[in-house]
Design a protein around this motif. Structure first.
Motif, PDB file in Angstrom:
ATOM      1  N   ILE A 196       8.847  10.061  -2.698  1.00 57.98           N
ATOM      2  CA  ILE A 196       7.435   9.790  -2.180  1.00 57.98           C
ATOM      3  C   ILE A 196       6.529   8.962  -2.942  1.00 57.98           C
ATOM      4  N   VAL A 197       5.151   8.678  -2.330  1.00 59.08           N
ATOM      5  CA  VAL A 197       4.419   7.773  -3.035  1.00 59.08           C
ATOM      6  C   VAL A 197       2.953   8.415  -3.050  1.00 59.08           C
ATOM      7  N   ASP A 198       2.261   8.129  -4.187  1.00 59.36           N
ATOM      8  CA  ASP A 198       1.004   8.711  -4.283  1.00 59.36           C
ATOM      9  C   ASP A 198       0.033   7.583  -4.433  1.00 59.36           C
ATOM     10  N   PRO A 199      -0.651   7.131  -3.239  1.00 57.71           N
ATOM     11  CA  PRO A 199      -1.422   5.948  -3.364  1.00 57.71           C
ATOM     12  C   PRO A 199      -2.876   6.275  -3.730  1.00 57.71           C
ATOM     13  N   SER A 200      -3.133   7.500  -4.204  1.00 54.60           N
ATOM     14  CA  SER A 200      -4.584   8.051  -4.256  1.00 54.60           C
ATOM     15  C   SER A 200      -4.370   7.337  -5.906  1.00 54.60           C
ATOM     16  N   HIS A 201      -3.671   7.945  -6.858  1.00 53.21           N
ATOM     17  CA  HIS A 201      -3.617   7.503  -8.222  1.00 53.21           C
ATOM     18  C   HIS A 201      -3.011   6.047  -8.385  1.00 53.21           C
ATOM     19  N   GLY A 202      -2.505   5.680  -7.416  1.00 54.00           N
ATOM     20  CA  GLY A 202      -1.930   4.460  -7.481  1.00 54.00           C
ATOM     21  C   GLY A 202      -2.858   3.195  -7.422  1.00 54.00           C
ATOM     22  N   THR A 203      -3.706   3.737  -6.532  1.00 50.40           N
ATOM     23  CA  THR A 203      -5.038   2.639  -6.580  1.00 50.40           C
ATOM     24  C   THR A 203      -6.291   3.187  -7.052  1.00 50.40           C
ATOM     25  N   GLY A 204      -6.609   4.547  -6.986  1.00 53.25           N
ATOM     26  CA  GLY A 204      -7.949   4.662  -7.719  1.00 53.25           C
ATOM     27  C   GLY A 204      -9.138   4.487  -6.783  1.00 53.25           C
ATOM     28  N   ILE A 205      -9.051   3.970  -5.757  1.00 52.84           N
ATOM     29  CA  ILE A 205     -10.184   3.346  -4.961  1.00 52.84           C
ATOM     30  C   ILE A 205      -9.778   3.870  -3.403  1.00 52.84           C
ATOM     31  N   ASN A 226     -10.851   3.118  -0.332  1.00 55.76           N
ATOM     32  CA  ASN A 226     -10.646   2.307   0.588  1.00 55.76           C
ATOM     33  C   ASN A 226      -9.203   1.599   0.610  1.00 55.76           C
ATOM     34  N   LYS A 227      -8.620   1.664  -0.572  1.00 56.08           N
ATOM     35  CA  LYS A 227      -7.404   1.030  -1.078  1.00 56.08           C
ATOM     36  C   LYS A 227      -6.087   2.148  -0.613  1.00 56.08           C
ATOM     37  N   VAL A 228      -6.710   3.264  -0.548  1.00 54.96           N
ATOM     38  CA  VAL A 228      -5.347   4.375  -0.283  1.00 54.96           C
ATOM     39  C   VAL A 228      -4.591   4.003   1.060  1.00 54.96           C
TER      40      VAL A 228
END
Length: 337
Positions: free
Chosen positions: A267-276, A278-280
């Motif tokens: 699975i993927v965690d885009p919250s930590h992956g971007t930290g921004i 509006n990029k999640v």
């Protein structure tokens, strides 16, 4: 060494081969695929006379597993691993949506967010009770009281629970409250902790380390599986690169690479992956299109006043919109929410 038994081999023959391999000092792990028993013998395999072993009655053939990770590899288990937790089977056509706050802050906060993410389609609630913060002066979590709150909030809305365990002393406590134990990026190579959770009969979510290669990540999963726990969920959460605009660099290449190398769900965690914030959503959509088995998203009803990671947390209405977008993408690639 991969030991392939003859199709239809009797259980007595399987037991005989397993016992003989163990007498040679090897650990033996079994999987069944298309009517054939596959044994993975690991340990000091160089001390074994494999030419002689190849002549044992029940053995069809022997194959070397070329990768350093054995149990994690598709060479050992060609079929995808499916892990059932609550209302979702991770690794199946159903996508796992894990959502919730970075940290459990209060009962009101947890129940508010649980209601919102469940209404939008999440099946697992994420939330931290023990927080590995960069600064010792930052909020460290509510501890066991946070776990109690998280469990009550999740149960009230039909959600499973995933939460991070930080050291071996917390494993038994965490296992009482959480359905999935998360190993955070900073602990990906904490081998004592990996071995401890490897002895549980509960799923383990293993996040990729801050600067870990894919092979190192899979070798950490091997540590868990070598102890007997095959319920490992891999989580790509971004790696540290020279780029500083985003918090991390989300490595979506890892999804198809891991899918080729391993049978474990990812699975993927885009919250930590971007930290921004509006990029999640863009990276979440891309992750599903790339073949991710699910998402882990931070959601907070008042992120500007969150005690941790507010800047990367979606508002509940943003999460609801994202789930709708994910549902559309999923339908186009044969998956569902």
């Amino acid at each position: 060494m991969l030991v392939l038994l003859k199709p239809g081999a009797a259980e007595s023959a399987v037991s005989d081969v397993t016992s003989r391999l163990r007498m040679l000092g090897l650990a033996v792990h079994r999987t069944d695929h298309e009517g054939q028993v596959r044994l993975c013998a690991v340990g000091e395999v160089g001390r074994v006379d494999w030419a002689q072993a190849a002549g044992w009655a029940a053995i069809e053939r022997l194959e070397k597993i070329p990768s350093p990770f054995k149990l994690v590899s598709r060479a050992f288990q060609p079929a995808a691993t499916l892990i059932s937790v609550g209302r979702v089977t991770i690794g199946s056509e159903q996508l796992a949506l894990m959502a919730g706050p970075c940290s459990v802050e209060s009962e009101k906060q947890a129940f508010t967010i649980a209601a919102a993410v469940a209404r939008s389609g999440a099946t697992v609630m994420r939330g931290g009770a023990f927080k590995p913060r960069t600064s010792p002066y930052s909020f460290q979590g509510l501890g066991e009281e946070g776990l109690r709150i998280l469990r009550r909030a999740a149960d009230a809305h039909g959600l499973a629970v995933v939460s991070e365990v930080m050291d071996t002393a917390q494993v038994a406590l965490m296992a009482r409250y959480a359905d999935i134990l998360q190993i955070g990026a900073r602990n990906m190579q904490n081998y004592s902790l990996l071995r401890e959770v490897g002895q549980l009969d509960k799923p383990v979510l293993l996040k990729r380390g801050l600067a870990a290669t894919i092979e190192e990540w899979l070798m950490s999963a091997e540590h868990v599986m070598s102890q007997g726990n095959r319920q490992v969920i891999l989580c790509e959460r971004g790696i540290r690169t020279f780029e500083t605009y985003t918090r991390n660099t989300l490595d979506l290449n890892a999804i198809p690479v891991v899918k080729e190398l391993s049978h474990l769900p990812v699975i993927v965690d885009p919250s930590h992956g971007t930290g921004i914030r509006n990029k999640v959503a863009p990276m979440a959509r891309a992750a599903i299109a790339a073949g991710s088995d699910g998402l882990m998203i931070e959601v907070h009803h008042d992120p500007d006043h969150a005690l941790s990671d507010g800047a990367q947390s979606l508002y509940p209405e943003q999460f609801e919109e994202l789930v709708g977008q994910v549902r559309t993408i999923a339908g186009a690639i044969g998956r569902r929410v």
